[in-house]
Design a protein around this motif. Structure first.
Motif, PDB file in Angstrom:
ATOM      1  N   VAL A  45       1.057  -1.301  -0.087  1.00 32.17           N
ATOM      2  CA  VAL A  45       0.037  -0.012   0.069  1.00 32.17           C
ATOM      3  C   VAL A  45       0.494   1.215  -0.137  1.00 32.17           C
ATOM      4  N   LEU A  46       0.990   2.270  -1.080  1.00 40.02           N
ATOM      5  CA  LEU A  46       1.396   3.496  -0.925  1.00 40.02           C
ATOM      6  C   LEU A  46       0.445   4.454  -0.324  1.00 40.02           C
ATOM      7  N   VAL A  47       0.993   4.860   0.656  1.00 42.91           N
ATOM      8  CA  VAL A  47       0.150   6.195   1.249  1.00 42.91           C
ATOM      9  C   VAL A  47       0.905   7.453   0.995  1.00 42.91           C
ATOM     10  N   THR A  48       0.112   8.309  -0.021  1.00 43.62           N
ATOM     11  CA  THR A  48       0.298   9.507  -0.262  1.00 43.62           C
ATOM     12  C   THR A  48      -0.093  10.394   0.914  1.00 43.62           C
ATOM     13  N   GLY A  49       0.623  11.524   0.932  1.00 43.07           N
ATOM     14  CA  GLY A  49       0.037  12.493   1.902  1.00 43.07           C
ATOM     15  C   GLY A  49       0.334  11.629   3.489  1.00 43.07           C
ATOM     16  N   SER A  50       1.307  10.927   3.693  1.00 44.25           N
ATOM     17  CA  SER A  50       1.353   9.810   4.676  1.00 44.25           C
ATOM     18  C   SER A  50       1.633  10.480   6.133  1.00 44.25           C
ATOM     19  N   THR A  51       2.222  11.849   6.223  1.00 43.01           N
ATOM     20  CA  THR A  51       2.343  12.596   7.426  1.00 43.01           C
ATOM     21  C   THR A  51       1.333  13.542   7.440  1.00 43.01           C
ATOM     22  N   GLY A  52       0.337  13.510   6.598  1.00 42.44           N
ATOM     23  CA  GLY A  52      -0.740  14.676   6.937  1.00 42.44           C
ATOM     24  C   GLY A  52      -1.818  14.164   7.934  1.00 42.44           C
ATOM     25  N   ARG A  53      -2.996  14.907   7.776  1.00 42.84           N
ATOM     26  CA  ARG A  53      -3.814  14.755   8.798  1.00 42.84           C
ATOM     27  C   ARG A  53      -4.547  13.382   8.954  1.00 42.84           C
ATOM     28  N   VAL A  54      -5.029  12.867   7.511  1.00 40.24           N
ATOM     29  CA  VAL A  54      -5.689  11.607   7.496  1.00 40.24           C
ATOM     30  C   VAL A  54      -4.673  10.489   6.996  1.00 40.24           C
ATOM     31  N   GLY A  55      -3.522  10.721   6.408  1.00 42.47           N
ATOM     32  CA  GLY A  55      -2.443   9.978   5.853  1.00 42.47           C
ATOM     33  C   GLY A  55      -1.920   9.303   7.198  1.00 42.47           C
ATOM     34  N   LYS A  56      -1.607  10.248   8.029  1.00 41.27           N
ATOM     35  CA  LYS A  56      -0.854   9.439   9.219  1.00 41.27           C
ATOM     36  C   LYS A  56      -1.832   8.598  10.043  1.00 41.27           C
ATOM     37  N   GLU A  57      -3.067   8.636   9.947  1.00 41.51           N
ATOM     38  CA  GLU A  57      -3.925   7.721  10.638  1.00 41.51           C
ATOM     39  C   GLU A  57      -4.042   6.516   9.819  1.00 41.51           C
TER      40      GLU A  57
ATOM     41  N   VAL B 118     -16.848  15.476  11.155  1.00 41.80           N
ATOM     42  CA  VAL B 118     -15.768  14.188  11.283  1.00 41.80           C
ATOM     43  C   VAL B 118     -14.424  14.407  11.575  1.00 41.80           C
ATOM     44  N   ALA B 119     -13.587  13.586  12.473  1.00 35.12           N
ATOM     45  CA  ALA B 119     -12.566  13.684  12.731  1.00 35.12           C
ATOM     46  C   ALA B 119     -11.746  13.012  11.878  1.00 35.12           C
ATOM     47  N   CYS B 120     -10.085  13.559  11.663  1.00 36.33           N
ATOM     48  CA  CYS B 120      -9.343  12.830  10.895  1.00 36.33           C
ATOM     49  C   CYS B 120      -8.902  11.476  11.173  1.00 36.33           C
ATOM     50  N   ASN B 121      -8.929  11.307  12.389  1.00 34.05           N
ATOM     51  CA  ASN B 121      -8.721   9.931  12.968  1.00 34.05           C
ATOM     52  C   ASN B 121      -9.895   8.956  12.650  1.00 34.05           C
ATOM     53  N   ASN B 122     -11.144   9.437  12.317  1.00 43.70           N
ATOM     54  CA  ASN B 122     -12.487   8.605  11.899  1.00 43.70           C
ATOM     55  C   ASN B 122     -12.172   8.433  10.545  1.00 43.70           C
ATOM     56  N   MET B 123     -11.739   9.634   9.666  1.00 44.34           N
ATOM     57  CA  MET B 123     -11.441   9.269   8.464  1.00 44.34           C
ATOM     58  C   MET B 123     -10.647   8.193   7.937  1.00 44.34           C
ATOM     59  N   GLY B 124      -9.277   8.155   8.575  1.00 42.22           N
ATOM     60  CA  GLY B 124      -8.318   7.513   8.526  1.00 42.22           C
ATOM     61  C   GLY B 124      -8.748   5.917   8.790  1.00 42.22           C
ATOM     62  N   GLU B 125      -9.461   5.824   9.911  1.00 41.00           N
ATOM     63  CA  GLU B 125      -9.918   4.514  10.201  1.00 41.00           C
ATOM     64  C   GLU B 125     -10.775   3.961   9.188  1.00 41.00           C
TER      65      GLU B 125
END
Length: 233
Positions: free
Chosen positions: A40-52, A226-233
């Motif tokens: 899995v390539l995660v772009t924006g990996s250190t951003g608000r959603v990407g890090k989650e 919505v919270a960023c951690n919810n989006m990531g999850e």
């Protein structure tokens, strides 16, 4: 503006993700990578959603999480990334190495890079090996990207004079559409959040800390947060 009162302790528990500990030892890294057939390539990996996404997905067996970053590889590793790779939408020479062997793509980019993002999606569709290997694309977007924000008229759909609709809202749909145009329509999942709670709260930290309150100029408007951690999850 309406004031909402809440306990600072209760607020902290619900508004922000709980503290997580990540074990990223070489033993764990080798065992996960060796047994994984999904990269899995995660772009924006250190951003608000990407890090989650990195933090959660790296804990699921069967996935090798490759964090794409310009200059924050150490931070991405601390989040749990099994691999890091140099990736810059403004430098197309970084695209092929980052996408090597990738089976799943999580796409999250800043709006200012919309042109480069669209070019990257087109390139993925035109590169046969990538198009063949890529099984699933997940794109972060917003509510009504195709039917609402894409149809906004900057002069008509305004809540007050001289406050035109930002073009970035239309860009949300463009960021999805380019993957469809590139041939990934049946492989594309779009996560459309509404109002990011984190945006609302980040400007109210002092008020929360000192008065246990935060204010929102919503009036009688009904909105979903919505919270960023919810989006990531």
């Amino acid at each position: 503006a309406s004031a909402l009162r809440t306990s600072a302790t209760k607020f902290a528990r619900t508004a922000f993700p709980t503290t997580r500990r990540f074990t990223n030892t070489s033993t764990r890294l080798m065992s996960v990578t060796a047994g994984s057939d999904k990269i899995v390539l995660v772009t924006g990996s250190t951003g608000r959603v990407g890090k989650e996404v990195v933090a959660r997905l790296s804990q699921i067996p069967g996935f090798t999480v490759r964090a794409a970053t310009r200059d924050k590889a150490e931070y991405a590793t601390s989040l749990g990334a099994h691999e890091t790779v140099a990736f810059d939408l403004e430098d197309d020479k970084t695209w092929a190495p980052a996408m090597q062997g990738v089976t799943h793509l999580f796409s999250s980019t800043q709006d200012k890079f919309i042109g480069q993002h669209m070019a990257f999606a087109k390139w993925c569709g035109e590169t046969e090996s990538i198009k063949k290997n890529l099984h699933h694309v997940v794109r972060v977007s917003c509510f009504g990207a195709d039917t609402n924000t894409n149809a906004y008229d900057s002069e008509t759909h305004v809540s007050r004079s001289n406050a035109v609709i930002p073009l970035m809202l239309q860009h949300y749909w463009w960021s999805e559409e380019c993957f469809i145009a590139a041939g990934f329509g049946k492989k594309l999942t779009v996560i459309r959040g509404n109002f990011y709670m984190n945006h609302l709260l980040k400007n109210e930290l002092e008020s929360i800390k000192n008065d246990n309150t935060f204010k929102s100029p919503l009036g009688e408007c009904k909105n979903s947060f919505v919270a960023c951690n919810n989006m990531g999850e």
